[in-house]
Scaffold this motif. Structure first.
Motif, PDB file in Angstrom:
ATOM      1  N   THR A   1       3.243   5.890  -5.989  1.00 20.72           N
ATOM      2  CA  THR A   1       4.275   6.924  -6.011  1.00 20.72           C
ATOM      3  C   THR A   1       4.070   7.912  -7.156  1.00 20.72           C
ATOM      4  O   THR A   1       4.297   9.117  -7.004  1.00 20.72           O
ATOM      5  N   ILE A   2       3.609   7.411  -8.319  1.00 21.14           N
ATOM      6  CA  ILE A   2       3.373   8.327  -9.452  1.00 21.14           C
ATOM      7  C   ILE A   2       1.947   8.879  -9.443  1.00 21.14           C
ATOM      8  O   ILE A   2       1.574   9.657 -10.323  1.00 21.14           O
ATOM      9  N   GLY A   3       1.141   8.456  -8.465  1.00 21.21           N
ATOM     10  CA  GLY A   3      -0.205   9.008  -8.321  1.00 21.21           C
ATOM     11  C   GLY A   3      -1.252   8.378  -9.207  1.00 21.21           C
ATOM     12  O   GLY A   3      -2.287   8.987  -9.472  1.00 21.21           O
ATOM     13  N   TYR A   4      -1.027   7.145  -9.660  1.00 21.94           N
ATOM     14  CA  TYR A   4      -2.041   6.467 -10.454  1.00 21.94           C
ATOM     15  C   TYR A   4      -2.954   5.680  -9.516  1.00 21.94           C
ATOM     16  O   TYR A   4      -2.521   4.750  -8.854  1.00 21.94           O
ATOM     17  N   GLY A   5      -4.214   6.058  -9.464  1.00 22.18           N
ATOM     18  CA  GLY A   5      -5.180   5.400  -8.591  1.00 22.18           C
ATOM     19  C   GLY A   5      -5.234   6.026  -7.221  1.00 22.18           C
ATOM     20  O   GLY A   5      -6.291   6.350  -6.712  1.00 22.18           O
ATOM     21  N   THR A   6      -4.093   6.196  -6.601  1.00 22.94           N
ATOM     22  CA  THR A   6      -3.982   6.858  -5.302  1.00 22.94           C
ATOM     23  C   THR A   6      -2.596   7.455  -5.205  1.00 22.94           C
ATOM     24  O   THR A   6      -1.704   7.087  -5.964  1.00 22.94           O
ATOM     25  N   GLN A   7      -2.423   8.421  -4.308  1.00 26.47           N
ATOM     26  CA  GLN A   7      -1.119   9.069  -4.157  1.00 26.47           C
ATOM     27  C   GLN A   7      -0.560   8.752  -2.784  1.00 26.47           C
ATOM     28  O   GLN A   7      -1.187   9.042  -1.765  1.00 26.47           O
ATOM     29  N   ALA A   8       0.592   8.118  -2.738  1.00 22.29           N
ATOM     30  CA  ALA A   8       1.242   7.810  -1.471  1.00 22.29           C
ATOM     31  C   ALA A   8       2.682   7.414  -1.734  1.00 22.29           C
ATOM     32  O   ALA A   8       3.015   6.923  -2.813  1.00 22.29           O
ATOM     33  N   GLU A   9       3.529   7.644  -0.743  1.00 22.16           N
ATOM     34  CA  GLU A   9       4.937   7.264  -0.872  1.00 22.16           C
ATOM     35  C   GLU A   9       5.126   5.891  -0.236  1.00 22.16           C
ATOM     36  O   GLU A   9       5.252   5.756   0.983  1.00 22.16           O
ATOM     37  N   ILE A  10       5.126   4.868  -1.089  1.00 21.54           N
ATOM     38  CA  ILE A  10       5.321   3.493  -0.658  1.00 21.54           C
ATOM     39  C   ILE A  10       6.662   3.015  -1.202  1.00 21.54           C
ATOM     40  O   ILE A  10       6.992   3.264  -2.370  1.00 21.54           O
ATOM     41  N   ILE A  11       7.428   2.326  -0.383  1.00 16.55           N
ATOM     42  CA  ILE A  11       8.717   1.803  -0.827  1.00 16.55           C
ATOM     43  C   ILE A  11       8.762   0.292  -0.638  1.00 16.55           C
ATOM     44  O   ILE A  11       7.920  -0.275   0.073  1.00 16.55           O
ATOM     45  N   THR A  12       9.738  -0.343  -1.261  1.00 18.21           N
ATOM     46  CA  THR A  12       9.976  -1.760  -1.010  1.00 18.21           C
ATOM     47  C   THR A  12      11.469  -2.019  -0.829  1.00 18.21           C
ATOM     48  O   THR A  12      12.274  -1.682  -1.695  1.00 18.21           O
ATOM     49  N   PRO A  13      11.847  -2.626   0.307  1.00 16.49           N
ATOM     50  CA  PRO A  13      13.221  -3.046   0.500  1.00 16.49           C
ATOM     51  C   PRO A  13      13.445  -4.511   0.161  1.00 16.49           C
ATOM     52  O   PRO A  13      14.550  -5.025   0.321  1.00 16.49           O
ATOM     53  N   PHE A  14      12.380  -5.189  -0.319  1.00 11.27           N
ATOM     54  CA  PHE A  14      12.437  -6.642  -0.460  1.00 11.27           C
ATOM     55  C   PHE A  14      11.486  -7.107  -1.547  1.00 11.27           C
ATOM     56  O   PHE A  14      10.291  -6.824  -1.507  1.00 11.27           O
ATOM     57  N   SER A  15      12.035  -7.806  -2.541  1.00 11.88           N
ATOM     58  CA  SER A  15      11.216  -8.409  -3.592  1.00 11.88           C
ATOM     59  C   SER A  15      10.895  -9.834  -3.164  1.00 11.88           C
ATOM     60  O   SER A  15      11.785 -10.591  -2.782  1.00 11.88           O
ATOM     61  N   MET A  16       9.617 -10.213  -3.188  1.00 13.13           N
ATOM     62  CA  MET A  16       9.193 -11.443  -2.525  1.00 13.13           C
ATOM     63  C   MET A  16       9.387 -12.717  -3.329  1.00 13.13           C
ATOM     64  O   MET A  16       9.524 -13.791  -2.759  1.00 13.13           O
ATOM     65  N   ASP A  17       9.391 -12.616  -4.671  1.00  7.99           N
ATOM     66  CA  ASP A  17       9.472 -13.857  -5.438  1.00  7.99           C
ATOM     67  C   ASP A  17       9.603 -13.586  -6.920  1.00  7.99           C
ATOM     68  O   ASP A  17       9.426 -12.452  -7.387  1.00  7.99           O
ATOM     69  N   LEU A  18       9.891 -14.648  -7.658  1.00 10.39           N
ATOM     70  CA  LEU A  18       9.866 -14.643  -9.117  1.00 10.39           C
ATOM     71  C   LEU A  18       8.821 -15.655  -9.577  1.00 10.39           C
ATOM     72  O   LEU A  18       8.600 -16.679  -8.941  1.00 10.39           O
ATOM     73  N   ASN A  19       8.184 -15.336 -10.704  1.00 10.69           N
ATOM     74  CA  ASN A  19       7.227 -16.252 -11.338  1.00 10.69           C
ATOM     75  C   ASN A  19       6.001 -16.471 -10.436  1.00 10.69           C
ATOM     76  O   ASN A  19       5.682 -15.627  -9.608  1.00 10.69           O
ATOM     77  N   GLY A  20       5.284 -17.583 -10.645  1.00  8.67           N
ATOM     78  CA  GLY A  20       4.176 -17.925  -9.754  1.00  8.67           C
ATOM     79  C   GLY A  20       2.779 -17.721 -10.293  1.00  8.67           C
ATOM     80  O   GLY A  20       1.801 -18.047  -9.615  1.00  8.67           O
TER      81      GLY A  20
END
Length: 462
Positions: free
Chosen positions: A105-124
């Motif tokens: 989203t900020i254009g570091y490495g590649t530029q694209a509008e990616i979103i997340t509606p779901f956080s998958m986990d903590l720790n690990g």
């Protein structure tokens, strides 16, 4: 995007009121039903790590099918291939490093509008070192009464080892999985907290190596290749997710010295990423896939992890993680083995639903942005407002809450599971459980960055 829900309970209305602070693009209808998915056949990508479990469980337990979604799940070669697949549409969504949609989203490495509606986990995750490095670290670590090392083990114990390598003209090489991975930032955090400089990035100068001024040199290695790379002597240690730390123990080639739970208790790890275009084009599909993933996360943690052994059987299949049952079970079932034979109870090593693990907090995104700034991936100082605005572009609690509301309204899940979201404003309370005791307040990112002795200050430029 408009939510289409059946009649709402009093609790649900409280949730909506709490979510109103963060849901900038949401309106609720109390007399409509959630529509059919606009796109039914979907392909999701993942990397062979145990924290892809919500996707595998949603598939194996039929949660995707319950939503009218017919999903194909495909392992990807590495994180870049996975990200490119989502961007070019080959994949409809994927198990992602939390830093990937933010960086895109900020254009570091590649530029694209990616979103997340779901956080998958903590720790690990954990940090593992070779047997040789462990032998050099051990004299610097306090011992318990039974002779076992006192945890958490800080990088202070590694510092004299690194200094010895530098003095002898040998680079001290360590591995992490991707430049914007949690693993990169966790490894850097741990090293810097022990007085070891992990190096700066300077993209504005064309230097994306991350090795400017570094005492420990960090490079990318795909997760499944970590043990073999360590065994070959190419790297002396690494930070990776499971089961690739426990694999080093089982193979007798390395020792996990610290878990990310010990570096930052209950830290956000992976997310499920989709393009903004996908979410806007297929709103019902987006809500429905989020519903399936929420149900999978609940199943993974319910009844004090009672389903974990069954989850390990699923993950051990070749089409998912494909590691031995015993290796995956070592961490997924609430224990973690450090030095061979030193197996300890760590019930929260993997968390998939507890502690609001699935809710996409703005403050989680902001923490990643502060580390990108600290190490130079964000080249210039930014205002506190910029951090929040950027987080809102990527983390979408409005979509998450629509999924939750519909599950509650249809009596698929009990409202009591989401009691703690009644007054959520998108921020966790200031977090105190870091290995260096520095407090993170997501509402004051610049002040947070300025607390570190190693790393760029908030407005400093290389």
């Amino acid at each position: 995007m408009q939510s289409t829900l059946t009649s709402l309970s009093g609790f649900s209305k409280k949730l909506i009121a709490g979510a109103a602070i963060v849901a900038t693009a949401i309106s609720f209808s109390s007399h409509a039903e959630l529509g059919y998915p606009e796109k039914e056949e979907l392909t999701f990508g993942f990397i062979k790590l145990t924290d892809m479990a919500p996707i595998a469980v949603a598939y194996e337990n039929g949660y995707f099918e319950d939503e009218g979604l017919y999903v194909t799940i495909e392992a990807q070669a590495n994180w870049k291939v996975l990200l490119d697949g989502v961007i070019d549409g080959r994949l409809d969504g994927a198990h992602m490093l939390a830093g990937q949609p933010i960086a895109a989203t900020i254009g570091y490495g590649t530029q694209a509008e990616i979103i997340t509606p779901f956080s998958m986990d903590l720790n690990g995750n954990a940090i593992t070192v070779s047997n040789e490095i462990w032998a050099e670290m051990k004299p610097n670590i306090p011992k318990m009464a039974d002779g076992r090392p006192v945890h958490p083990i800080k990088a202070d114990a590694l510092k004299p080892v690194v200094e010895k390598y530098i003095d002898s003209g040998k680079p001290f090489n360590m591995g992490m999985v991707f430049p914007v991975s949690t693993h990169n930032y966790e490894l850097r955090y741990w090293l810097a907290a022990g007085g070891i400089h992990p190096g700066f990035y300077a993209p504005h100068k064309g230097d994306t190596s991350g090795k400017i001024d570094a005492q420990a040199l960090l490079s990318v290695t795909p997760p499944p290749q970590m043990p073999a790379t360590l065994e070959a002597g190419t790297i002396y240690g690494y930070c990776v997710g499971e089961p690739w730390n426990q694999q080093a123990v089982f193979k007798g080639i390395g020792v996990p010295v610290v878990t990310d739970y010990e570096i930052w208790k209950n830290n956000p790890e992976k997310v499920f990423g989709i393009t903004k275009e996908f979410a806007e084009k297929y709103p019902n599909t987006t809500i429905r896939l989020t519903r399936a993933l929420i149900r999978a996360a609940i199943w993974l943690d319910e009844n004090n992890n009672a389903n974990r052994k069954e989850a390990v059987k699923i993950l051990a299949k070749s089409e998912y993680v494909g590691a031995d049952y015993e290796v995956i079970a070592n961490s997924m079932t609430g224990t973690f083995e450090y030095e061979k034979g030193d197996k300890r109870e760590v019930p929260d090593f993997n968390v998939f639903f507890r502690y609001n693990a699935t809710y996409p907090y703005y403050s989680d995104a902001i923490w990643y942005l502060t580390q990108m700034r600290r190490w130079g991936q964000i080249a210039e100082g930014k205002s506190d407002e910029w951090y929040l605005e950027t987080a809102k572009k990527v983390y979408r609690p409005d979509i998450y809450m629509q999924a939750v509301e519909s599950l509650i309204a249809e009596k698929i899940v009990p409202a009591t599971l989401f009691d703690s979201l009644e007054s959520v404003d998108g921020f966790r309370a200031p977090q105190t459980h870091f290995i260096d005791d520095i407090v993170f307040d997501g509402k004051a990112p610049n002040a947070y960055i300025d607390q570190f002795s190693i790393g760029l200050k908030a407005q400093q430029q290389l």
